[in-house]
Design a protein around this motif. Structure first.
Motif, PDB file in Angstrom:
ATOM      1  N   VAL A 139       0.838  -1.194   0.000  1.00 19.47           N
ATOM      2  CA  VAL A 139       0.000   0.000   0.000  1.00 19.47           C
ATOM      3  C   VAL A 139       0.873   1.245   0.000  1.00 19.47           C
ATOM      4  N   ILE A 140       0.621   2.140  -0.940  1.00 14.82           N
ATOM      5  CA  ILE A 140       1.316   3.421  -0.998  1.00 14.82           C
ATOM      6  C   ILE A 140       0.498   4.486  -0.279  1.00 14.82           C
ATOM      7  N   VAL A 141      -0.784   4.578  -0.596  1.00 19.79           N
ATOM      8  CA  VAL A 141      -1.718   5.432   0.138  1.00 19.79           C
ATOM      9  C   VAL A 141      -3.059   4.701   0.201  1.00 19.79           C
ATOM     10  N   GLU A 142      -3.872   5.092   1.167  1.00 18.00           N
ATOM     11  CA  GLU A 142      -5.218   4.530   1.251  1.00 18.00           C
ATOM     12  C   GLU A 142      -6.155   5.551   1.880  1.00 18.00           C
ATOM     13  N   GLY A 143      -7.422   5.423   1.570  1.00 14.44           N
ATOM     14  CA  GLY A 143      -8.433   6.298   2.137  1.00 14.44           C
ATOM     15  C   GLY A 143      -9.813   5.722   1.893  1.00 14.44           C
ATOM     16  N   ARG A 144     -10.822   6.441   2.379  1.00  8.49           N
ATOM     17  CA  ARG A 144     -12.211   6.029   2.193  1.00  8.49           C
ATOM     18  C   ARG A 144     -12.999   7.285   1.814  1.00  8.49           C
ATOM     19  N   PRO A 145     -12.819   7.753   0.567  1.00  6.28           N
ATOM     20  CA  PRO A 145     -13.599   8.919   0.150  1.00  6.28           C
ATOM     21  C   PRO A 145     -15.075   8.599   0.158  1.00  6.28           C
ATOM     22  N   GLY A 146     -15.891   9.618   0.394  1.00  7.89           N
ATOM     23  CA  GLY A 146     -17.319   9.367   0.521  1.00  7.89           C
ATOM     24  C   GLY A 146     -18.146  10.485  -0.051  1.00  7.89           C
ATOM     25  N   SER A 147     -19.398  10.547   0.393  1.00  7.59           N
ATOM     26  CA  SER A 147     -20.363  11.499  -0.144  1.00  7.59           C
ATOM     27  C   SER A 147     -21.415  11.772   0.918  1.00  7.59           C
ATOM     28  N   GLU A 148     -22.039  12.950   0.824  1.00  9.89           N
ATOM     29  CA  GLU A 148     -23.137  13.271   1.725  1.00  9.89           C
ATOM     30  C   GLU A 148     -24.426  12.559   1.323  1.00  9.89           C
ATOM     31  N   VAL A 149     -24.477  12.002   0.122  1.00 10.32           N
ATOM     32  CA  VAL A 149     -25.695  11.340  -0.379  1.00 10.32           C
ATOM     33  C   VAL A 149     -25.347   9.942  -0.889  1.00 10.32           C
ATOM     34  N   PRO A 150     -25.079   8.995   0.017  1.00  5.72           N
ATOM     35  CA  PRO A 150     -24.654   7.665  -0.429  1.00  5.72           C
ATOM     36  C   PRO A 150     -25.719   6.905  -1.202  1.00  5.72           C
ATOM     37  N   GLY A 151     -26.984   7.248  -1.031  1.00  5.80           N
ATOM     38  CA  GLY A 151     -28.039   6.518  -1.722  1.00  5.80           C
ATOM     39  C   GLY A 151     -28.257   6.937  -3.155  1.00  5.80           C
ATOM     40  N   LEU A 152     -27.557   7.964  -3.625  1.00  2.00           N
ATOM     41  CA  LEU A 152     -27.705   8.452  -4.984  1.00  2.00           C
ATOM     42  C   LEU A 152     -26.405   8.165  -5.728  1.00  2.00           C
ATOM     43  N   PRO A 396      -0.190  34.198  12.381  1.00  2.00           N
ATOM     44  CA  PRO A 396      -0.488  33.557  11.089  1.00  2.00           C
ATOM     45  C   PRO A 396      -0.506  32.026  11.185  1.00  2.00           C
ATOM     46  N   TRP A 397      -1.346  31.412  10.321  1.00  2.00           N
ATOM     47  CA  TRP A 397      -1.540  29.985  10.324  1.00  2.00           C
ATOM     48  C   TRP A 397      -0.746  29.331   9.204  1.00  2.00           C
ATOM     49  N   VAL A 398      -0.131  28.193   9.526  1.00  2.18           N
ATOM     50  CA  VAL A 398       0.708  27.455   8.580  1.00  2.18           C
ATOM     51  C   VAL A 398       0.043  26.117   8.284  1.00  2.18           C
ATOM     52  N   ALA A 399      -0.065  25.755   7.011  1.00  3.45           N
ATOM     53  CA  ALA A 399      -0.689  24.487   6.629  1.00  3.45           C
ATOM     54  C   ALA A 399       0.199  23.317   7.004  1.00  3.45           C
ATOM     55  N   HIS A 400      -0.418  22.247   7.479  1.00  7.82           N
ATOM     56  CA  HIS A 400       0.305  21.007   7.784  1.00  7.82           C
ATOM     57  C   HIS A 400       0.950  20.468   6.515  1.00  7.82           C
ATOM     58  N   ALA A 401       2.160  19.929   6.654  1.00  9.84           N
ATOM     59  CA  ALA A 401       2.918  19.460   5.489  1.00  9.84           C
ATOM     60  C   ALA A 401       2.225  18.326   4.762  1.00  9.84           C
ATOM     61  N   GLY A 402       1.360  17.587   5.443  1.00  8.95           N
ATOM     62  CA  GLY A 402       0.731  16.429   4.819  1.00  8.95           C
ATOM     63  C   GLY A 402      -0.690  16.642   4.347  1.00  8.95           C
ATOM     64  N   ASN A 403      -1.175  17.879   4.318  1.00 12.63           N
ATOM     65  CA  ASN A 403      -2.576  18.117   3.945  1.00 12.63           C
ATOM     66  C   ASN A 403      -2.916  17.571   2.567  1.00 12.63           C
ATOM     67  N   PRO A 404      -4.079  16.887   2.444  1.00 11.31           N
ATOM     68  CA  PRO A 404      -4.947  16.451   3.545  1.00 11.31           C
ATOM     69  C   PRO A 404      -4.296  15.305   4.312  1.00 11.31           C
ATOM     70  N   VAL A 405      -4.372  15.372   5.630  1.00  7.20           N
ATOM     71  CA  VAL A 405      -3.708  14.370   6.453  1.00  7.20           C
ATOM     72  C   VAL A 405      -4.511  13.081   6.547  1.00  7.20           C
ATOM     73  N   LEU A 406      -5.765  13.114   6.097  1.00  6.80           N
ATOM     74  CA  LEU A 406      -6.632  11.946   6.177  1.00  6.80           C
ATOM     75  C   LEU A 406      -7.747  12.102   5.155  1.00  6.80           C
ATOM     76  N   VAL A 407      -8.048  11.035   4.433  1.00  5.14           N
ATOM     77  CA  VAL A 407      -9.212  10.990   3.555  1.00  5.14           C
ATOM     78  C   VAL A 407     -10.080   9.835   4.047  1.00  5.14           C
ATOM     79  N   ASP A 408     -11.172  10.177   4.753  1.00  3.64           N
ATOM     80  CA  ASP A 408     -12.013   9.132   5.350  1.00  3.64           C
ATOM     81  C   ASP A 408     -13.368   9.714   5.707  1.00  3.64           C
TER      82      ASP A 408
END
Length: 499
Positions: A139-152, A396-408
Motif C-alpha cells: 500500500v502506498i496510500v489509502e483512504g475512504r472517500p465518501g459522499s453526503e448522499v450515499p443513496g444516490l 499567522p496559520w501554517v498548513a500542515h505538510a501532509g494536507n490532507p492528512v486523512l481521507v475518510d
C-alpha cells in the motif's frame, strides 16, 4: 528518472472527466496518458442509470462523465498510443482496471482494480476502501472517500472519484496517507445483495417520488438539539449516549437549532447554536443561557453574515472571548471577538481564505494552536481532513505538510471540541458512511506535529433509544452541560392548520 515524470494508463473505451482532473492535479511537470485495450469498464447499464439519476436529481455530470471516443487527456498525451504490456521507466499509474502490470501502481476499490468495483460497492450502499498499491500489493496510500448522499449513485460516485484524485496526488507527492485503526477493522468487501443497475434505476425513480412527497409534507432537513446535565464522564469519555436523560431544545418548527457549543463564563453557562430559518434558507448564530434547571428563554440572534452561518465554536483566550463560525460559503475562516458578551461580536481577522473549509475547530496541543477542518476538493465536504498550526489564535496559520492528512468519510470531519481525558487527546468526529451527520465517532490523536498526523478510532456512536432518530451530528460539553444534535421532523401541514 524518465523525461516523463508520471504515466497514466487508461482504458481506451472509458476515458472519463475525473481522469482529466487527476492528470491536471498531479504535482509533476509532465504527465503522459497511454490508452490500453485490456482494461475494464462498468458498462452501458450503469451509464444509463447515472443519466437517469442526474435527471431525477437535477444533477450535472461531473467526474463519472464519459468523454468522447478517442479522447486522451493530459498535459503531454501520447498520440495513438495503445499498448497492453509495455512498461516505461518513471512512475506509472494504472487506472485501466486491467490485470496487474509489472512496474505499475494500481488504484483499487476494496482491493479490486477498476472503477466498476467502486460502482459495485456503492450499489451495495457501502463506500469502498480505496488504495494505490505497487505491483507487489504494497500500500502506498489509502483512504475512504465518501459522499453526503450515499443513496444516490450519480452523486456518490462523482464524490468518490474526486477523492481518488486526492489519493493519487498524495501518492505522487510521497504523503503516506493511511486509514486510522478502528475497532473491528475497516469495512470488509461485501458479498451478494448488490442490485442490478436496472433494479437500482427503478428504485431511483421511486426514491425521487418519495423525496418530493416528503418535502411537501415536511421541512427538510430539520435538526434538533439535545441537552442534559451530567456529573460524571460524558459521551466523549465513555463512547456512548447512555446516562442522564436527554431533553430537546424546543423550536417552533419553522426554523431549527443545530451545532450546539456551550461555554461557561463568570460562573454562567451559555449555549451558542446555528439558528436556521426555513423561510429564509439561511442560518445565523444565536445564544441562550442555561441555569441550574435548564434553558432560560429561547435562543436570540447574535451574529449574522452575508452567507449562511453554522458551527459556532466559542472559546476563551488571552482574557478575551472568541468565536469561529463556519463561513464556508464565503470561502473563508473568520475569527470574531466579543465586544459585549454574549450579544455583540466584531470581525477580528480572516484566518484562512480561498477554500471551502467545513466545521473548522480550534484546539491547543503541545504549546501550539491547531485548526482542523474538512476541505472540499470538488467532491465531498466531509472526507478530507486538513490541519493548520500557529503560535497565536489570530495566526499567522501554517498548513500542515501532509494536507490532507486523512481521507475518510468515517472519521475526518470534526464534530465538536477535542478534549483531554486521562492524558489522551480525543476528538469527536462525524461518521458519514450512512449519510451526512448519520453518526458520531471518537478518535484519539496519537501523533500530531507539523509533519505528522496519526489518529485511531476508539468508539462509534450511532443514535440509540436514549437519543432516537436517524442522525447524530455534534457533541460538546461545558461543565455539567452536555449537548448533541440530531434529526427531527417539522410538518408543513401542522403549521398551515395553525395559521
Amino acid at each position: 528518472m524518465s523525461p516523463i515524470d508520471v504515466e497514466i494508463l487508461l482504458q481506451a473505451e472509458a476515458v472519463r472527466a475525473w481522469h482529466v482532473d487527476a492528470v491536471d492535479a498531479l504535482p509533476v511537470d509532465e504527465v503522459r496518458v497511454t490508452l490500453v485495450t485490456d482494461g475494464s469498464t462498468w458498462g452501458r447499464d450503469v451509464d444509463s442509470l447515472l443519466r437517469r439519476e442526474r435527471r431525477l436529481g437535477d444533477l450535472s455530470a461531473r467526474g463519472s462523465d464519459l468523454l468522447p471516443p478517442g479522447s486522451s487527456p493530459g498535459r503531454h498525451a501520447a498520440e495513438d498510443a495503445v499498448v497492453t504490456q509495455e512498461v516505461r521507466s518513471g512512475t506509472r499509474i494504472d487506472l485501466s482496471g486491467g490485470p496487474v502490470r509489472p512496474g505499475c501502481w494500481t488504484l483499487t476499490f476494496d482491493d479490486r482494480p477498476g472503477e466498476d468495483a467502486a460502482v459495485q460497492a456503492l450499489l451495495a450502499n457501502r463506500f469502498p476502501v480505496v488504495r494505490v498499491v505497487d505491483e507487489h500489493g504494497r500500500v502506498i496510500v489509502e483512504g475512504r472517500p465518501g459522499s453526503e448522499v450515499p443513496g444516490l449513485l450519480a452523486a456518490a460516485l462523482d464524490d468518490v472519484l474526486a477523492g481518488c484524485v486526492q489519493l493519487l496526488v498524495a501518492a505522487v507527492a510521497g504523503h503516506p496517507l493511511r486509514l486510522p485503526a478502528e475497532p473491528g477493522g475497516h469495512d470488509a468487501p461485501g458479498t451478494g445483495g448488490v442490485p442490478t443497475p436496472k433494479a437500482r434505476a427503478r428504485r431511483a425513480w421511486a426514491a425521487a417520488v418519495a423525496r418530493r412527497v416528503y418535502r411537501r409534507l415536511y421541512r427538510s432537513p430539520h435538526w434538533r438539539v439535545g441537552w442534559r446535565f451530567t456529573e460524571g464522564p460524558g459521551v466523549l469519555a465513555t463512547g456512548g449516549l447512555a446516562g442522564e436523560r436527554w431533553r430537546d431544545l424546543p423550536d417552533d418548527g419553522r426554523h431549527f437549532y443545530a451545532d450546539p457549543f456551550p461555554i461557561e463564563v463568570d460562573g454562567r453557562t451559555y449555549l451558542f447554536v446555528e439558528d436556521y430559518d426555513h423561510r429564509l434558507g439561511r442560518g445565523v448564530i444565536s445564544v441562550l443561557e442555561f441555569d441550574g434547571q435548564g434553558p432560560v428563554g429561547t435562543p436570540r440572534p447574535v451574529l449574522e453574515h452575508d452567507v449562511h452561518l453554522s458551527y459556532p465554536v466559542v472559546l476563551e483566550d488571552d482574557g478575551q472571548l472568541w468565536m469561529i463560525p463556519e463561513t464556508s460559503a464565503a470561502g473563508t475562516v473568520e475569527l470574531y471577538r466579543a465586544t459585549e458578551f454574549p450579544d455583540r461580536w466584531e470581525l477580528h481577522s480572516v484566518l484562512l481564505s480561498d477554500l471551502d473549509a467545513n466545521d473548522t475547530t480550534p484546539f491547543r496541543h503541545e504549546g501550539r494552536w491547531w485548526l482542523s477542518a474538512t476541505v472540499r476538493h470538488g467532491g465531498s465536504c466531509s472526507d478530507a481532513l486538513h490541519l493548520w498550526y500557529a503560535d497565536r489564535l489570530a495566526g499567522p496559520w501554517v498548513a500542515h505538510a501532509g494536507n490532507p492528512v486523512l481521507v475518510d468519510i468515517a472519521s475526518a470531519r470534526p464534530a465538536g471540541r477535542p478534549e483531554r481525558h486521562g492524558g489522551r487527546l480525543l476528538r469527536p468526529v462525524q461518521d458519514g458512511r450512512r449519510g451526512y451527520g448519520a453518526a458520531l465517532a471518537v478518535a484519539e490523536v496519537v501523533t500530531l506535529d507539523p509533519a505528522t498526523f496519526v489518529q485511531r478510532v476508539v468508539a462509534r456512536i450511532p443514535p440509540d433509544p436514549s437519543w432516537p432518530g436517524s442522525r447524530l451530528h455534534t457533541l460538546n460539553r461545558a461543565g455539567r452541560l452536555e449537548v448533541v444534535d440530531g434529526s427531527a421532523r417539522s410538518s408543513r401541514l401542522r403549521h398551515r392548520s395553525r395559521r
